[in-house]
Design an enzyme around this catalytic site. Sequence first.
Site, PDB file in Angstrom:
ATOM      1  N   CYS A 191       6.713  15.532  20.237  1.00 15.22           N
ATOM      2  CA  CYS A 191       7.509  16.650  19.721  1.00 15.22           C
ATOM      3  C   CYS A 191       8.647  16.173  18.829  1.00 15.22           C
ATOM      4  CB  CYS A 191       8.071  17.452  20.901  1.00 15.22           C
ATOM      5  SG  CYS A 191       9.230  18.744  20.406  1.00 15.22           S
ATOM      6  N   TYR A 200       6.408  24.067   9.791  1.00 13.94           N
ATOM      7  CA  TYR A 200       5.851  25.031  10.750  1.00 13.94           C
ATOM      8  C   TYR A 200       5.633  26.397  10.079  1.00 13.94           C
ATOM      9  CZ  TYR A 200       6.633  21.757  14.550  1.00 13.94           C
ATOM     10  OH  TYR A 200       6.571  20.665  15.375  1.00 13.94           O
TER      11      TYR A 200
END
Length: 349
Positions: free
Chosen positions: A45, A184
């Site tokens: 992450c 994203y």
Amino acid sequence: MGYVEAGGYDRDMSYIDDRVVADPTGDRRWPVAAGRYRLVGSRACPWAHRAIITRRLTGLDVGPEETGPAPLSLGLCGPTHDWKSWTFDLDPDSVDPVLGVGRLRDCYLHRYADYPKGITVPALVEIGSKAVVTNDFRTMVTDLATEWAPLHRPGAPDLYPAGLQAEIDAMADVNFRTVNNGVYRCGFAGDQASYEEAFAALFSRLDELEEHLADRRYLVGDHLTLADVYLFATLVRFDHVYHGHFKCNRNRIAEMPNLWGYLRDLFQTPGFGDTVNLDQIKQHYYRVHTDINPTGVVAVGPDPAAFYTPHDRDRLGGTPFHNAAGDATAPAAPRPEDVRDGDEAGAFV
């Protein structure tokens, strides 16, 4: 992490916004204390990666005495998870050896029995209660670099110097909106117009950064700051994941000479490349995002050996580590307890 939805991708930015600070006066403030908390993250992450790097650079893995237990221990979740939670697949019996839980979700439920939001990393967990204190990556990383200073190692760099904070914040803000979160917004866009808008903003900013880094080694000032930590976590994933998986494919970072040299310079700096595990990164994106990649097939390339090629960025001046005392040094190698299977020395890429 997010899923494809109609229209543009909108990241939920509401977190458990408690803070761990030197002076805990006031509501939702917890005291800095050695050994009281555990940083739970994942090498997969990028948001957790920021906290893991900052912990290493400041020496919260070794502390002011550089012996004994770490002031802030590190729990590492595996690269894949289901809808419920990140899990501790890298540890024996898939249980975190300090918290004694198999799912990070348990720590959220120890804090709020009906916690309604996603289970995210990074998370600071109080070891005694096994309850999450905060998962707000924005304030958490800044606090690790500043509020936790009494527990930093000797020679820790100042990653958020007072005279540059406004500039660091401004740089971090625009990079977050266009690059860190911008990839994203491309990957999870639910329609063509939203994707193209995010794509244009992303590469417009990368072009600006390419120019910005033409005559300076770091983003702000002459030394590493949090601004560099934040951008690195996205850039190191770009060619291996975002270029293909998120359709950020105008060009690779390796085709932008200044950004590519900057990325290699950071990667080869202790505390950066030695926190990267590209296998776990790719396993996460290609296998968890089944709406984008329903086959679960994981991309093989590019060759990570390219991160180790000469960068020649030191010709621009500046040095990586600096503090007010003038005695800043690089961090030592990762502690053995911070290494999991697949993280062995030489296997980070």
